[in-house]
Scaffold this motif. Structure first.
Motif, PDB file in Angstrom:
ATOM      1  N   GLY A  29       0.797  -1.213   0.000  1.00 61.73           N
ATOM      2  CA  GLY A  29       0.000   0.000   0.000  1.00 61.73           C
ATOM      3  C   GLY A  29       0.835   1.270   0.000  1.00 61.73           C
ATOM      4  O   GLY A  29       0.349   2.320  -0.402  1.00 61.73           O
ATOM      5  N   ASP A  30       2.086   1.171   0.440  1.00 62.95           N
ATOM      6  CA  ASP A  30       2.962   2.342   0.409  1.00 62.95           C
ATOM      7  C   ASP A  30       3.302   2.756  -1.016  1.00 62.95           C
ATOM      8  O   ASP A  30       3.587   3.913  -1.282  1.00 62.95           O
ATOM      9  CB  ASP A  30       4.276   2.038   1.144  1.00 62.95           C
ATOM     10  CG  ASP A  30       4.054   1.852   2.631  1.00 62.95           C
ATOM     11  OD1 ASP A  30       2.892   1.935   3.041  1.00 62.95           O
ATOM     12  OD2 ASP A  30       5.035   1.630   3.338  1.00 62.95           O
ATOM     13  N   PHE A  31       3.292   1.777  -1.930  1.00 59.93           N
ATOM     14  CA  PHE A  31       3.790   2.074  -3.274  1.00 59.93           C
ATOM     15  C   PHE A  31       2.692   2.069  -4.315  1.00 59.93           C
ATOM     16  O   PHE A  31       2.727   2.828  -5.266  1.00 59.93           O
ATOM     17  CB  PHE A  31       4.866   1.047  -3.662  1.00 59.93           C
ATOM     18  CG  PHE A  31       5.945   0.950  -2.652  1.00 59.93           C
ATOM     19  CD1 PHE A  31       6.939   1.907  -2.600  1.00 59.93           C
ATOM     20  CD2 PHE A  31       5.960  -0.065  -1.722  1.00 59.93           C
ATOM     21  CE1 PHE A  31       7.931   1.851  -1.649  1.00 59.93           C
ATOM     22  CE2 PHE A  31       6.950  -0.137  -0.766  1.00 59.93           C
ATOM     23  CZ  PHE A  31       7.941   0.823  -0.733  1.00 59.93           C
ATOM     24  N   GLY A  32       1.719   1.175  -4.158  1.00 61.70           N
ATOM     25  CA  GLY A  32       0.628   1.111  -5.111  1.00 61.70           C
ATOM     26  C   GLY A  32      -0.686   1.355  -4.405  1.00 61.70           C
ATOM     27  O   GLY A  32      -0.703   1.696  -3.232  1.00 61.70           O
ATOM     28  N   PRO A  33      -1.781   1.203  -5.117  1.00 65.12           N
ATOM     29  CA  PRO A  33      -3.074   1.375  -4.469  1.00 65.12           C
ATOM     30  C   PRO A  33      -3.299   0.300  -3.420  1.00 65.12           C
ATOM     31  O   PRO A  33      -2.850  -0.837  -3.571  1.00 65.12           O
ATOM     32  CB  PRO A  33      -4.079   1.245  -5.610  1.00 65.12           C
ATOM     33  CG  PRO A  33      -3.364   0.471  -6.644  1.00 65.12           C
ATOM     34  CD  PRO A  33      -1.924   0.855  -6.524  1.00 65.12           C
ATOM     35  N   GLY A  34      -3.971   0.667  -2.364  1.00 68.39           N
ATOM     36  CA  GLY A  34      -4.293  -0.319  -1.335  1.00 68.39           C
ATOM     37  C   GLY A  34      -3.967   0.208   0.040  1.00 68.39           C
ATOM     38  O   GLY A  34      -3.490   1.326   0.196  1.00 68.39           O
ATOM     39  N   PHE A  97       7.200  10.704  13.756  1.00 65.92           N
ATOM     40  CA  PHE A  97       8.603  11.029  13.523  1.00 65.92           C
ATOM     41  C   PHE A  97       9.504  10.490  14.628  1.00 65.92           C
ATOM     42  O   PHE A  97      10.672  10.235  14.406  1.00 65.92           O
ATOM     43  CB  PHE A  97       8.782  12.547  13.418  1.00 65.92           C
ATOM     44  CG  PHE A  97       8.216  13.103  12.162  1.00 65.92           C
ATOM     45  CD1 PHE A  97       8.713  12.709  10.920  1.00 65.92           C
ATOM     46  CD2 PHE A  97       7.179  14.012  12.194  1.00 65.92           C
ATOM     47  CE1 PHE A  97       8.182  13.213   9.756  1.00 65.92           C
ATOM     48  CE2 PHE A  97       6.649  14.522  11.027  1.00 65.92           C
ATOM     49  CZ  PHE A  97       7.154  14.120   9.802  1.00 65.92           C
ATOM     50  N   VAL A  98       8.938  10.301  15.827  1.00 64.06           N
ATOM     51  CA  VAL A  98       9.769   9.880  16.949  1.00 64.06           C
ATOM     52  C   VAL A  98       9.878   8.360  17.069  1.00 64.06           C
ATOM     53  O   VAL A  98      10.596   7.862  17.918  1.00 64.06           O
ATOM     54  CB  VAL A  98       9.204  10.436  18.273  1.00 64.06           C
ATOM     55  CG1 VAL A  98       9.380  11.938  18.316  1.00 64.06           C
ATOM     56  CG2 VAL A  98       7.748  10.068  18.417  1.00 64.06           C
ATOM     57  N   GLN A 107       8.218   7.386  10.239  1.00 67.48           N
ATOM     58  CA  GLN A 107       6.969   7.466   9.477  1.00 67.48           C
ATOM     59  C   GLN A 107       6.582   6.097   8.935  1.00 67.48           C
ATOM     60  O   GLN A 107       5.437   5.676   9.017  1.00 67.48           O
ATOM     61  CB  GLN A 107       7.140   8.441   8.303  1.00 67.48           C
ATOM     62  CG  GLN A 107       7.078   9.890   8.697  1.00 67.48           C
ATOM     63  CD  GLN A 107       5.660  10.334   8.979  1.00 67.48           C
ATOM     64  OE1 GLN A 107       4.711   9.737   8.513  1.00 67.48           O
ATOM     65  NE2 GLN A 107       5.519  11.379   9.776  1.00 67.48           N
ATOM     66  N   HIS A 108       7.579   5.393   8.350  1.00 65.41           N
ATOM     67  CA  HIS A 108       7.311   4.053   7.807  1.00 65.41           C
ATOM     68  C   HIS A 108       6.727   3.150   8.878  1.00 65.41           C
ATOM     69  O   HIS A 108       5.745   2.461   8.677  1.00 65.41           O
ATOM     70  CB  HIS A 108       8.614   3.444   7.272  1.00 65.41           C
ATOM     71  CG  HIS A 108       8.819   3.715   5.833  1.00 65.41           C
ATOM     72  ND1 HIS A 108       7.933   3.283   4.870  1.00 65.41           N
ATOM     73  CD2 HIS A 108       9.798   4.367   5.179  1.00 65.41           C
ATOM     74  CE1 HIS A 108       8.361   3.669   3.696  1.00 65.41           C
ATOM     75  NE2 HIS A 108       9.499   4.331   3.849  1.00 65.41           N
ATOM     76  N   ARG A 109       7.392   3.185  10.049  1.00 63.18           N
ATOM     77  CA  ARG A 109       6.971   2.318  11.129  1.00 63.18           C
ATOM     78  C   ARG A 109       5.558   2.671  11.588  1.00 63.18           C
ATOM     79  O   ARG A 109       4.704   1.802  11.755  1.00 63.18           O
ATOM     80  CB  ARG A 109       7.945   2.477  12.287  1.00 63.18           C
ATOM     81  CG  ARG A 109       8.247   1.171  12.965  1.00 63.18           C
ATOM     82  CD  ARG A 109       9.307   1.394  14.003  1.00 63.18           C
ATOM     83  NE  ARG A 109      10.574   0.819  13.599  1.00 63.18           N
ATOM     84  CZ  ARG A 109      11.646   0.853  14.362  1.00 63.18           C
ATOM     85  NH1 ARG A 109      11.614   1.464  15.520  1.00 63.18           N
ATOM     86  NH2 ARG A 109      12.764   0.296  13.964  1.00 63.18           N
ATOM     87  N   GLY A 110       5.315   3.974  11.760  1.00 66.22           N
ATOM     88  CA  GLY A 110       4.001   4.410  12.223  1.00 66.22           C
ATOM     89  C   GLY A 110       2.917   4.014  11.247  1.00 66.22           C
ATOM     90  O   GLY A 110       1.893   3.439  11.630  1.00 66.22           O
TER      91      GLY A 110
ATOM     92  N   GLU B 121       9.011  13.686   3.266  1.00 68.44           N
ATOM     93  CA  GLU B 121       8.761  13.660   4.706  1.00 68.44           C
ATOM     94  C   GLU B 121       8.406  12.270   5.223  1.00 68.44           C
ATOM     95  O   GLU B 121       8.803  11.888   6.312  1.00 68.44           O
ATOM     96  CB  GLU B 121       7.629  14.632   5.057  1.00 68.44           C
ATOM     97  CG  GLU B 121       8.114  16.065   5.115  1.00 68.44           C
ATOM     98  CD  GLU B 121       7.026  17.011   5.567  1.00 68.44           C
ATOM     99  OE1 GLU B 121       7.368  18.141   5.887  1.00 68.44           O
ATOM    100  OE2 GLU B 121       5.844  16.622   5.590  1.00 68.44           O
ATOM    101  N   THR B 122       7.604  11.540   4.439  1.00 69.49           N
ATOM    102  CA  THR B 122       7.151  10.247   4.939  1.00 69.49           C
ATOM    103  C   THR B 122       7.874   9.083   4.288  1.00 69.49           C
ATOM    104  O   THR B 122       7.819   7.975   4.795  1.00 69.49           O
ATOM    105  CB  THR B 122       5.642  10.061   4.685  1.00 69.49           C
ATOM    106  OG1 THR B 122       5.422  10.056   3.276  1.00 69.49           O
ATOM    107  CG2 THR B 122       4.830  11.163   5.300  1.00 69.49           C
TER     108      THR B 122
END
Lengths: 142, 170
Positions: A29-34, A97-98, A107-110, B121-122
């Motif tokens: 979902g980070d890269f494509g739809p979903g 961010f933390v 951000q990725h983790r969150g 940013e993300t």
């Protein structure tokens, strides 16, 4: 529908791919739809498909009621928990961010955990609604 | 084509056909959304609207009769209300900026920042995911809570009914 051999075999073949596709939709979902909503619905649909072909008791054996009910609440708690973890680590509520050693990683983790929470709740709610409807049908007319 | 399906849904008395037509309508809607480049929404529409809703309607249909009853009252009052509401909504769209106008307020407020800074940013290339899960995290938490509440509501309603019927049998 338990007696249709073709349906049973095809269902068994397809359910694995449906669950895999749900995971793909979730994590890609980070890269494509979903994302969590779609993946939750697709994974719930895979289980519902199994329930339709093999009967509700078989599906209840795979995904029992207590697990579904836990999922309904656990997803929201996971989502809200990500916000609390952000608070504990010194950020604002739902501030990612933390969460990692550098902001982008955080951000990725969150986003990962938040989407996970959405997936769990959506899949749980969809399955629970289907179980309740189908359970009434089986208890009543059959 | 969607209008044809809508009219067919309104006219049909066989509920099974109506459920299937509803699924077809959702798939048509999903293609429209793909044409509008809203792939994420199209995917949700196809999986929720055409997939899960159809299954839930079918399982509800299994509990009910498959033929809709003849309406007891004339459909003129609902028709007038629907037409009037539609007219007001259509009148409301006149005040909106032109379709895909880049100077519309919605494209000037925070959207440029999301588009320009979002990936840096993300670190997430899909801007929909970035906005949904990160910038608008509160809204998505609210949405998840809505889904949760809906699920709890259905559990509360249907489970109590089931216990009551069980108690009657004893």
């Amino acid at each position: 529908m338990k007696d249709y051999l073709v349906l049973r075999v095809i269902a068994k073949l397809m359910i694995a791919f449906m669950l895999l596709f749900a995971l793909y939709v979730q994590f890609h979902g980070d890269f494509g739809p979903g994302g969590g909503f779609q993946a939750g619905v697709i994974s719930a649909a895979a289980i519902i498909f199994y329930a339709i072909i093999y009967g509700l008791p078989a599906a209840r054996a795979v995904v029992p009621d207590w697990l579904v009910e836990t999922m309904v609440g656990a997803g929201v708690l996971l989502y809200a928990g990500v916000g609390v973890v952000g608070l504990l680590l010194g950020g604002n509520y739902l501030d990612y961010f933390v969460l990692g050693h550098d902001p982008v990683h955080g951000q990725h983790r969150g986003i990962f955990w938040v989407e996970m929470g959405v997936l769990i709740t959506v899949a749980g709610v969809m399955l629970k609604i289907f179980y309740l409807f189908a359970g009434r049908a089986e208890g009543g007319e059959r | 084509m969607m209008a044809v399906v809508t009219v067919a849904i309104a006219v049909r008395r066989n509920l099974f056909a109506v459920v299937i037509l509803g699924g077809i309508y959702s798939f048509l809607m999903a293609t429209v959304l793909v044409a509008l480049d809203a792939v994420d929404v199209a995917m949700t529409e196809a999986s929720v609207g055409a997939g899960i809703s159809t299954v839930l309607f079918l399982s509800a249909l299994f509990l009910a009769k498959s033929e809709e009853m003849k309406p007891l009252h004339k459909p003129f009052l609902p028709l007038v209300v629907a037409v009037a509401t539609g007219a007001v909504l259509a009148y409301g769209t006149l005040g909106l900026p032109a379709f895909s106008d880049p100077n519309a307020p919605i494209h000037q407020h925070v959207a440029p920042r999301y588009i320009q800074e979002g990936e840096r940013e993300t670190g997430v290339p899909n801007i929909v995911t970035a906005v949904l899960a990160s910038y608008r995290g509160y809204d998505t938490l609210g949405e998840t809570t809505v889904v949760f509440t809906a699920g709890v509501g259905v559990i509360a309603l249907l489970r109590r009914l089931r216990q009551r019927t069980r108690g009657d049998k004893r």
